[in-house]
Scaffold this motif. Sequence first.
Motif, mmCIF file in Angstrom:
data_model
loop_
_atom_site.group_PDB
_atom_site.id
_atom_site.type_symbol
_atom_site.label_atom_id
_atom_site.label_comp_id
_atom_site.label_asym_id
_atom_site.label_seq_id
_atom_site.Cartn_x
_atom_site.Cartn_y
_atom_site.Cartn_z
ATOM 1 N N ASP A 118 31.591 22.203 -0.362
ATOM 2 C CA ASP A 118 30.778 20.998 -0.263
ATOM 3 C C ASP A 118 31.000 20.073 -1.463
ATOM 4 O O ASP A 118 31.125 18.856 -1.313
ATOM 5 N N VAL A 119 31.040 20.666 -2.657
ATOM 6 C CA VAL A 119 31.236 19.863 -3.862
ATOM 7 C C VAL A 119 32.604 19.193 -3.838
ATOM 8 O O VAL A 119 32.748 18.011 -4.188
ATOM 9 N N LEU A 120 33.629 19.918 -3.416
ATOM 10 C CA LEU A 120 34.965 19.332 -3.322
ATOM 11 C C LEU A 120 35.007 18.204 -2.295
ATOM 12 O O LEU A 120 35.831 17.283 -2.397
ATOM 13 N N ALA A 121 34.111 18.286 -1.302
ATOM 14 C CA ALA A 121 34.051 17.249 -0.268
ATOM 15 C C ALA A 121 33.207 16.058 -0.706
ATOM 16 O O ALA A 121 33.009 15.111 0.057
ATOM 17 N N GLY A 122 32.678 16.120 -1.951
ATOM 18 C CA GLY A 122 31.900 15.004 -2.462
ATOM 19 C C GLY A 122 30.410 15.124 -2.234
ATOM 20 O O GLY A 122 29.649 14.189 -2.522
ATOM 21 N N LEU A 123 29.967 16.260 -1.720
ATOM 22 C CA LEU A 123 28.543 16.473 -1.468
ATOM 23 C C LEU A 123 27.897 17.156 -2.669
ATOM 24 O O LEU A 123 28.576 17.709 -3.532
ATOM 25 N N TRP A 124 26.592 17.128 -2.698
ATOM 26 C CA TRP A 124 25.851 17.798 -3.777
ATOM 27 C C TRP A 124 24.586 18.436 -3.188
ATOM 28 O O TRP A 124 23.495 17.880 -3.301
ATOM 29 N N PRO A 125 24.727 19.599 -2.527
ATOM 30 C CA PRO A 125 23.576 20.246 -1.874
ATOM 31 C C PRO A 125 22.660 20.911 -2.901
ATOM 32 O O PRO A 125 22.599 22.137 -3.019
ATOM 33 N N ARG A 126 21.910 20.084 -3.615
ATOM 34 C CA ARG A 126 21.137 20.559 -4.763
ATOM 35 C C ARG A 126 20.194 21.706 -4.402
ATOM 36 O O ARG A 126 20.165 22.729 -5.078
ATOM 37 N N THR A 127 19.418 21.552 -3.348
ATOM 38 C CA THR A 127 18.414 22.590 -3.029
ATOM 39 C C THR A 127 19.078 23.907 -2.645
ATOM 40 O O THR A 127 18.547 24.978 -2.932
ATOM 41 N N ARG A 128 20.232 23.815 -2.021
ATOM 42 C CA ARG A 128 20.918 25.042 -1.602
ATOM 43 C C ARG A 128 21.592 25.743 -2.781
ATOM 44 O O ARG A 128 21.929 26.931 -2.709
ATOM 45 N N MET A 129 21.791 25.024 -3.881
ATOM 46 C CA MET A 129 22.457 25.610 -5.037
ATOM 47 C C MET A 129 21.480 26.213 -6.057
ATOM 48 O O MET A 129 21.903 26.710 -7.089
ATOM 49 N N LEU A 130 20.199 26.154 -5.757
ATOM 50 C CA LEU A 130 19.237 26.743 -6.685
ATOM 51 C C LEU A 130 19.423 28.252 -6.766
ATOM 52 O O LEU A 130 19.679 28.914 -5.757
ATOM 53 N N GLY A 131 19.284 28.801 -7.954
ATOM 54 C CA GLY A 131 19.430 30.241 -8.124
ATOM 55 C C GLY A 131 18.295 30.817 -8.939
ATOM 56 O O GLY A 131 17.234 30.199 -9.081
ATOM 57 N N ARG A 132 18.509 31.980 -9.474
ATOM 58 C CA ARG A 132 17.505 32.651 -10.294
ATOM 59 C C ARG A 132 18.122 33.028 -11.630
ATOM 60 O O ARG A 132 19.347 33.065 -11.779
ATOM 61 N N GLU A 133 17.261 33.329 -12.602
ATOM 62 C CA GLU A 133 17.727 33.798 -13.902
ATOM 63 C C GLU A 133 17.572 35.307 -13.997
ATOM 64 O O GLU A 133 16.663 35.891 -13.403
ATOM 65 N N ALA A 134 18.468 35.932 -14.760
ATOM 66 C CA ALA A 134 18.407 37.389 -14.914
ATOM 67 C C ALA A 134 17.281 37.806 -15.862
ATOM 68 O O ALA A 134 16.767 38.929 -15.763
ATOM 69 N N GLN A 135 16.904 36.907 -16.760
ATOM 70 C CA GLN A 135 15.875 37.251 -17.746
ATOM 71 C C GLN A 135 14.562 37.636 -17.052
ATOM 72 O O GLN A 135 14.081 36.948 -16.164
ATOM 73 N N GLY A 136 14.014 38.766 -17.467
ATOM 74 C CA GLY A 136 12.749 39.224 -16.940
ATOM 75 C C GLY A 136 12.857 40.074 -15.696
ATOM 76 O O GLY A 136 11.859 40.654 -15.240
ATOM 77 N N LEU A 137 14.054 40.174 -15.112
ATOM 78 C CA LEU A 137 14.234 41.006 -13.922
ATOM 79 C C LEU A 137 14.537 42.446 -14.312
ATOM 80 O O LEU A 137 14.981 42.730 -15.422
ATOM 81 N N THR A 138 14.303 43.347 -13.391
ATOM 82 C CA THR A 138 14.588 44.770 -13.611
ATOM 83 C C THR A 138 15.840 45.148 -12.846
ATOM 84 O O THR A 138 15.945 44.891 -11.643
ATOM 85 N N LEU A 139 16.771 45.730 -13.549
ATOM 86 C CA LEU A 139 18.027 46.156 -12.930
ATOM 87 C C LEU A 139 17.955 47.628 -12.576
ATOM 88 O O LEU A 139 17.650 48.467 -13.430
ATOM 89 N N GLY A 140 18.196 47.951 -11.313
ATOM 90 C CA GLY A 140 18.193 49.353 -10.889
ATOM 91 C C GLY A 140 19.605 49.895 -10.826
ATOM 92 O O GLY A 140 20.524 49.228 -10.345
ATOM 93 N N LEU A 141 19.831 51.084 -11.328
ATOM 94 C CA LEU A 141 21.149 51.730 -11.321
ATOM 95 C C LEU A 141 21.124 52.901 -10.343
ATOM 96 O O LEU A 141 20.291 53.799 -10.455
#
Length: 199
Positions: A169-192
């Motif tokens: 999408d970005v290469l096509a000139g679009l900017w799907p801002r809401t779809r590109m939202l993510g999360r931060e690793a800080q504060g999350l619990t990682l399970g092994l």
Amino acid sequence: SQSARAVAANKGMAGIILDRALGRQPRSRGGYGAGRWARDRLPVAMAEVVITEFMDRAGVELLEREFATLYDPALVDKPDALAALLADCRALVVRNRTQVGPSLLAAAPRLKVVGRLGVGLDNIDLRACAARGVPILPATGANEVSVAEFVIGAILVMLRNGAYHASADVLAGLWPRTRMLGREAQGLTLGLLGFGAIA
């Protein structure tokens, strides 16, 4: 490029082969001594160490200093040619493509060890090697750091999954801002799951 750890593991594999399998007792051949030799000076069938796939140069040179060593990564795609070179072979070093089975072992009557530059053994017939009394020495731990770093990187990519899949999408000139939202690793619990070396 290979990490320093992987290079050290390749060199360590060569040392293990020398110490545990071959006993560091090089034999001079044809007046040219042990180590690397030119194919026009010494028959290749007299190689005591045969390396059929890529190995770091430091490890190859360690073997060449003490044994008649044939290093030819092209052999992995030439099984018949490889079999013809194993009459005097005492150590065979492979990665994951060279098929080590009964027919190859039969062509190497003096074989004492199979070195595996990696940890998977799918390409090696374990029963056939055991029947011949030929130990298999994998380079256990060589890629621990690389795998652990890959896992960390993959986790971060997953947390920003939307952005990762928005390249087209970005290469096509679009900017799907809401779809590109993510999360931060800080504060999350990682399970092994599992407690292997990379944990």
